[in-house]
Scaffold this active site. Sequence first.
Site, mmCIF file in Angstrom:
data_model
loop_
_atom_site.group_PDB
_atom_site.id
_atom_site.type_symbol
_atom_site.label_atom_id
_atom_site.label_comp_id
_atom_site.label_asym_id
_atom_site.label_seq_id
_atom_site.Cartn_x
_atom_site.Cartn_y
_atom_site.Cartn_z
ATOM 1 N N CYS A 1 0.812 -1.221 0.000
ATOM 2 C CA CYS A 1 0.000 0.000 0.000
ATOM 3 C C CYS A 1 0.845 1.271 0.000
ATOM 4 O O CYS A 1 0.634 2.183 -0.806
ATOM 5 C CB CYS A 1 -0.985 -0.016 1.175
ATOM 6 S SG CYS A 1 -0.238 -0.005 2.821
ATOM 7 N N HIS B 1 -2.559 1.116 7.164
ATOM 8 C CA HIS B 1 -2.936 1.008 5.754
ATOM 9 C C HIS B 1 -3.191 2.393 5.193
ATOM 10 O O HIS B 1 -3.648 3.300 5.905
ATOM 11 C CB HIS B 1 -4.189 0.140 5.608
ATOM 12 C CG HIS B 1 -4.551 -0.144 4.172
ATOM 13 N ND1 HIS B 1 -3.723 -0.833 3.325
ATOM 14 C CD2 HIS B 1 -5.660 0.176 3.435
ATOM 15 C CE1 HIS B 1 -4.297 -0.948 2.130
ATOM 16 N NE2 HIS B 1 -5.470 -0.329 2.177
ATOM 17 N N GLU C 1 -6.101 1.591 -4.138
ATOM 18 C CA GLU C 1 -5.261 0.991 -3.110
ATOM 19 C C GLU C 1 -4.611 -0.299 -3.601
ATOM 20 O O GLU C 1 -5.071 -0.923 -4.563
ATOM 21 C CB GLU C 1 -6.085 0.673 -1.862
ATOM 22 C CG GLU C 1 -7.176 -0.364 -2.117
ATOM 23 C CD GLU C 1 -7.911 -0.796 -0.860
ATOM 24 O OE1 GLU C 1 -7.371 -0.626 0.246
ATOM 25 O OE2 GLU C 1 -9.045 -1.318 -0.998
#
Length: 360
Positions: free
Chosen positions: A266, A320, A332
């Site tokens: 990520c 995240h 993402e």
Amino acid sequence: MADRPPVTAPFSPRAATPSGSGTYPSPPVADADRLERTIRVAPFDEPRSREYFAVSAVSLDRELIDKVREIDGVRSVEVVDAARIKVDGVTMSVLGVNPSTFRNYAPLPSAKSDEIWQGIAEGRIALSNDAGTQRDLKLGSTVAMAGAQGTVDKEVWTHATSGVAGIDALISRASAAELGFPRGNGLIVSAPGADLWQLREDLRKVLGPDISLQVLAEEDPGPRRYDAEGVPASEEVIERMIAAAESQLGVPYVWGGTTPGKGFDCSGLVQWAFRQAGVEIPRVTHDQWWTGEHLDYSEARRGDLLFWRTDPTAPDYISHVAIYLGNGKMLEAPRTGDVVKITDVRLDKMAGVVRVHVAE
């Protein structure tokens, strides 16, 4: 990343942020019945906050460490050994720690587990939740750690995030010495209630320019809402960044990945996309949290970064990041087994929004 629930109730940053109050279970260990317990590990004392991590290429002088302890607002300092080495063939950032004392600085789910710290003291390795689960390094398996003094096999004891941003694994200081780590080249600084930015200036004065300093604090520090000089990135920069990220749609998620066309995690995707637009931001998700102004989701606009706290082993940890595209959509790199893609925004466990700043 673990599966995350869909959009639920209206977003409230404080309500969405786990407290780490001990309601989360301790991470499991490989097999507590195999602990020898010949090495004494002190019980959990009390939680210590983590404000900064300082690390040098070489051992830090005792006098220098004592000066850090004397800085106004500093309550305690934990000395660690830090190195980047290959673990199971992949480069990871590893700390050698004293299990009896470092546990007080760890997130509560891990700090309160005697079995975790006993296993580390007896020579096993604790991988972060992300490193362990995303790389499918199962509890009880063996990984090869290649240090400056050769390769040593270690049993994967638990998946438990340390609370130190960017650190992928913990071992004992005895194990670190066996692998040839620098001795005492890192410091965890606890200064609860201190002005975060004044503390940074004080630490820089004491430590000097050659020692890296990283903020570890999880919460918004107060009146100054971000750690970024300059101005918000321009619309032109944002659109170039998004175009770069969209060019990687369908590319596999790879833990630690930073390679276009081959694999991203990520934060690796976010860093790479901004670099294509001429903007350098940090590699680690937690550090990206400090690259601009903190906002509520209701204020988000195209190109802002969205952050979540989804790590059950470290409930307050920023774990995240995704790129907001507008109209409730985001881009993402989600998790192992998935690909870079566009999805609906998830509000559950969202930490907040960051508008990246660039130099004027």
